[in-house]
Design a protein around this motif. Sequence first.
Motif, PDB file in Angstrom:
ATOM      1  N   TYR A  91       0.814  -1.217   0.000  1.00  0.00           N
ATOM      2  CA  TYR A  91       0.000   0.000   0.000  1.00  0.00           C
ATOM      3  C   TYR A  91       0.845   1.262   0.000  1.00  0.00           C
ATOM      4  CZ  TYR A  91      -3.811  -3.215   1.026  1.00  0.00           C
ATOM      5  OH  TYR A  91      -4.721  -4.239   0.967  1.00  0.00           O
ATOM      6  N   ASP A  92       2.145   1.099   0.207  1.00  0.00           N
ATOM      7  CA  ASP A  92       3.046   2.249   0.110  1.00  0.00           C
ATOM      8  C   ASP A  92       3.806   2.285  -1.205  1.00  0.00           C
ATOM      9  OD1 ASP A  92       2.461   3.556   2.401  1.00  0.00           O
ATOM     10  OD2 ASP A  92       4.182   2.842   3.560  1.00  0.00           O
ATOM     11  N   GLN A  93       3.694   1.245  -2.016  1.00  0.00           N
ATOM     12  CA  GLN A  93       4.337   1.263  -3.331  1.00  0.00           C
ATOM     13  C   GLN A  93       3.577   2.227  -4.224  1.00  0.00           C
ATOM     14  OE1 GLN A  93       4.323  -2.769  -4.663  1.00  0.00           O
ATOM     15  NE2 GLN A  93       5.291  -3.481  -2.791  1.00  0.00           N
ATOM     16  N   GLU A  94       4.307   3.105  -4.897  1.00  0.00           N
ATOM     17  CA  GLU A  94       3.601   4.124  -5.658  1.00  0.00           C
ATOM     18  C   GLU A  94       3.258   3.650  -7.056  1.00  0.00           C
ATOM     19  OE1 GLU A  94       3.792   8.890  -6.607  1.00  0.00           O
ATOM     20  OE2 GLU A  94       5.092   8.025  -5.103  1.00  0.00           O
ATOM     21  N   ASP A  95       4.136   3.762  -8.033  1.00  0.00           N
ATOM     22  CA  ASP A  95       3.676   3.424  -9.377  1.00  0.00           C
ATOM     23  C   ASP A  95       4.760   2.859 -10.279  1.00  0.00           C
ATOM     24  OD1 ASP A  95       5.101   5.723  -9.677  1.00  0.00           O
ATOM     25  OD2 ASP A  95       3.474   6.925 -10.505  1.00  0.00           O
ATOM     26  N   GLY A  96       5.790   2.284  -9.704  1.00  0.00           N
ATOM     27  CA  GLY A  96       6.730   1.527 -10.508  1.00  0.00           C
ATOM     28  C   GLY A  96       7.616   2.341 -11.423  1.00  0.00           C
ATOM     29  N   ARG A  97       8.397   3.236 -10.866  1.00  0.00           N
ATOM     30  CA  ARG A  97       9.406   3.923 -11.664  1.00  0.00           C
ATOM     31  C   ARG A  97      10.487   4.469 -10.744  1.00  0.00           C
ATOM     32  NH1 ARG A  97       8.416   7.568  -8.833  1.00  0.00           N
ATOM     33  NH2 ARG A  97       6.892   9.227  -8.937  1.00  0.00           N
ATOM     34  N   VAL A  98      11.720   4.260 -11.134  1.00  0.00           N
ATOM     35  CA  VAL A  98      12.861   4.750 -10.388  1.00  0.00           C
ATOM     36  C   VAL A  98      13.263   6.110 -10.950  1.00  0.00           C
ATOM     37  CG1 VAL A  98      15.331   4.338  -9.974  1.00  0.00           C
ATOM     38  CG2 VAL A  98      13.689   2.474  -9.706  1.00  0.00           C
TER      39      VAL A  98
END
Length: 594
Positions: A441-448
Motif C-alpha cells: 500500500y506504500d508502493q507508488e507506481d513503478g518507476r525509479v
Amino acid sequence: MNQDETSVGEWQSLDGDPARDRTGDPDVVFAHVSDLHGQLTPRYQVYYDNPTSKPNFEFGDDDRIIERGGGISLLAAKLSELREDYEVCTLMSGDTFHGSAVTTYTDGRAMLKPINEHVAPDVYVPGNWDYSNEAAEDGNFVELMDDLDAMVLANNLYDWETDERLYDAYSILDVGGLSVGVVGMTNVYVDRMAPAFYEGKYRFGKHPALLKESAQAAREDGADIVVAVTEIGLPWMVQAAKDCTSVDVMFSAHTHEYTYDPIVVEETETVIVESGMGEALGRVDLRVHVGEVQFRHHLYCLTEDGEHIPDPDEKARETVESARTPFFEDDPGFERGAGTLDQPLDTVVGQTQTPLYRQAFLESAWNTLFNDALMAHFDTDLAVCHGFRYGTAIPPGDITLGQLYTFFPMATPVARGVAYGQQLTSHMEAFLEDNFTSYPYDQEDGRVRNFSSNVEVIVDPTAKRGRRLVEMRIDGGPIDPEETYSVATFRRPGDPERDLGNCGFPFQDVEVDDETIPVDVIVEYLQEHSPVDYEVMGLVETADDGGRAQNTPADGPYPFIQPGVDYQGGEAYCETSMIPRGNAFPEEGRNRTR
C-alpha cells in the motif's frame, strides 16, 4: 453476432477453477477503458515479446516491437460492436484529461465531447493526472467531472475544508437482470504530486478498508455482484484483493499493465484485471450460473490491422478532428503556464535512429535523452527527472512536436539549482523505498528516478529501508556527500520556492527559466544533436548479490510491475516477500499522507 467469440476465454469460477458448463452467454459484459491520457488519435506503442503476453506479433530477432493503435474512433467502434451484441456496462478509470498538447492547452476540455458522445462510459473514476489541471488558474477538476455524462464515483475523495465526500462511494446498477454494485476509488497518491493539484481543495482517503466498507455497503444494498473500479495501481489492487472479501472483480489502472491473463486470488475469490493505456479495451463477462458467479475475460489490443479490430467510427473521427484542427494551424497561438504553442503539432523537430519510449522501470532511453537535454540547456553537472512510465513510443525517423507533448504534456518551467551529494543520494533512497517497500500500500507506481547519461546507480532491491542505494557515480566517480552539484530539472506547480523536480529538499541558487518548458528544451536539444541514438545503457543496475529487478516485460514475468512479483504465478523473483498475504489495518493509518 459481430463478435468473434473464439477470442473470449472460457467460463471460470472466481477462484480460477474451470466452470462445469463452459458454454453459454453472459448476464453482463463489462468494458474497461483505462489511462487514456488524451489519446484522441492512434499512437505508437511498444509491445514486448513475452511467453505469457499477447497478441502474438511477429517479433523476429527482437524482443520488442512498435505498433500503432488506439484513438477514440477505434475505441468507439469496438465499444459499438460489443454493445450491438450484449448489454454492456462501460467502466472508465481516469487519467483521461492529460497527456497531449491538446489536453494541455485546453485544460483537458477537448476530451469531453469525444468521451461523452463516443466512449459514453456508465461510470467514471478519476485518476491522479485528472487533478493536474488544478495547476493552472483556469483549470478545475470538479468542473471537468460535472461536464461528464457518466456517473462519477470516488469513495475516498473529500473536500479539503469540510471533509465531506465529493462523490458517491458506490452505485447499484441494474444490468442484464443483475443488480450490480460498482465501487469507485480514486488515486491515493495525489498528495505526493504537486501541491497545486490538491492543496486547499481535496483530501484523499488512503486506507484499503474504505474499499472493503464500500463493497460491503453495496452488498447490503442488494447487489448480486460487486466490482471495484480504481486508478491506484496493480500492486495495491492485488494486495487489496487479498485483504478484502466483498469484491468479485477489481478493475485496476494507473500502472499501465496489460493483464492478458486475469490475476485470480483464490483465497478471496477475487479477479483483478488492468487494461493497458488507452489503446487496449478490457472485457470481463459475468454470469450467475447455478448460484455461482462466473467470469471470462479478454483484453483487446486495438492496434491497427490487429485481430478482431473493426473499422474506425467515422463520426468519432470527425469529432476528434474538429477538436484537433486548431492545433495544426500555422500559428496555433495557445498559451498556458510557461508554455506557448506557436507551431503546428505536425512540425518535424528532429530525428531519431532508434525507437524512443519509456515503458520501463529502472531506465529508459527517453528519460535519459530528456535529462541530457536539460543538462545541456543549463550546462549543469547532471539532470534528474521523475522517471515517468506513461507515454507512447516514437519509431525511428522524424520526431514531431506533437509526439514530444505526449511524453511531457505539462506547461511547467524548467529550472536548475545546486544540491549537496548527500541530498541527491538521500532523495534516491526515498524513491527506492517507494518501489521496493514490502508494504504494497506504500508502493507508488513503478518507476525509479532517472538521471542524465553521466550518472550511474547500483541498487539492492532486497536490502532494508535506507540501504537500497549501493552506489551512485557522476562522471565515473563516486558522488561526494559533502560536495555540491549543479542540477537541472523542472519546477512543479505549488512547490516551495527551493524545492525542484519533486526532489523534496531545498536547493541552493535556484534559477527558474519561466519562458521555457520541457518540450522547448527537447526541441533545442534535437536541433543540435539529430539524429539522436539513445538506448538503455545500464545506467541503473542491481547489485550482484542483491536480487534482481527487471527493467521491461521482456526481462521476466508478465504482467510487469515492480517490485518483482510474478502475479499470475504467485512467485517472487526478488529475494524478499514483496506481497504479503494479509495486512492489519491500523485505524491511525486511514488517511496517512505517506
